[in-house]
Design an enzyme around this catalytic site. Sequence first.
Site, PDB file in Angstrom:
ATOM      1  N   VAL A  55      61.307  67.016  50.868  1.00  0.00           N
ATOM      2  CA  VAL A  55      60.659  68.246  51.309  1.00  0.00           C
ATOM      3  C   VAL A  55      59.229  68.027  51.808  1.00  0.00           C
ATOM      4  O   VAL A  55      58.679  68.892  52.483  1.00  0.00           O
ATOM      5  CB  VAL A  55      60.677  69.292  50.166  1.00  0.00           C
ATOM      6  CG1 VAL A  55      59.650  68.944  49.095  1.00  0.00           C
ATOM      7  CG2 VAL A  55      60.478  70.699  50.690  1.00  0.00           C
ATOM      8  N   TYR A  56      58.637  66.883  51.517  1.00  0.00           N
ATOM      9  CA  TYR A  56      57.263  66.634  51.954  1.00  0.00           C
ATOM     10  C   TYR A  56      57.217  66.507  53.476  1.00  0.00           C
ATOM     11  O   TYR A  56      57.748  65.561  54.050  1.00  0.00           O
ATOM     12  CB  TYR A  56      56.697  65.371  51.320  1.00  0.00           C
ATOM     13  CG  TYR A  56      56.534  65.427  49.814  1.00  0.00           C
ATOM     14  CD1 TYR A  56      56.526  66.637  49.127  1.00  0.00           C
ATOM     15  CD2 TYR A  56      56.382  64.265  49.070  1.00  0.00           C
ATOM     16  CE1 TYR A  56      56.375  66.688  47.756  1.00  0.00           C
ATOM     17  CE2 TYR A  56      56.228  64.305  47.694  1.00  0.00           C
ATOM     18  CZ  TYR A  56      56.228  65.517  47.040  1.00  0.00           C
ATOM     19  OH  TYR A  56      56.082  65.557  45.670  1.00  0.00           O
TER      20      TYR A  56
END
Length: 247
Positions: A55-56
């Site tokens: 998700v980064y």
Amino acid sequence: MVDQRPFGRTGVRISSLTLGAMNFGQRGNPDHEDGIRIIHRALDEGINAIDTADVYSNGESEEIVGKAVAGGRRDDVFLATKFHGQVGDNPQHRGNSRRWIVRSVENSLRRLGTDWIDLYQAHRPEPDTDFDETLPANAATLTAVDELATLADEGGLSLIHLAIAFVLEHPAVTSAIIGPRTLAHLESQLGAAKVTLSEDVLDRIDAIVPPGTTLNPADAGYQPPSLTDPAGRRRGGSPPRVAGPAR
């Protein structure tokens, strides 16, 4: 050089500092080459553990990490990544279902440019918090930060070094994750692994923020008993230590 500690009972040893990669990519530092330089600097200092997540920056962090550990460095890196948060605009691309885990790990392996992941973790969701609860919590946090900064100054330490050294004192902690966005951030954090804190300093930190206290509910996540039980919060069998850099 950063020292290494046993990673639980796995037989693996990892550095006492772990390079967190959340700030690499569009949501932090979008310069891939700069991110690679930061990672290489950390590796050269003996940090052998890197923590990222799908998700980064919607996977961009994993891509930067993958580029940095290519060319023969991958074998010497303990690589951790995570799943759970939504990746991209599709609401189906999230969660802890078997279906999404299988797809997510395949995507992470591709972005990281590797055949294996050393530690694959489920990201826990942040709890919902009413805005009315957040404002006083933030005020309490700022007050605590001011008191901790004063304590750090008295010991000749930066607040960053005090914070990281405090984390490393906990017997349940193998490695503290640092999350630099720039090379200067990394340089300011590296020395923390060589700092030890006296029992007096640890007691004063506990007086400012008692063990198990979460000043801001928005910061809360899963808290295992090994971290919340005050009796288990220090490493046993250690001789008295003095605040300041290790000699």
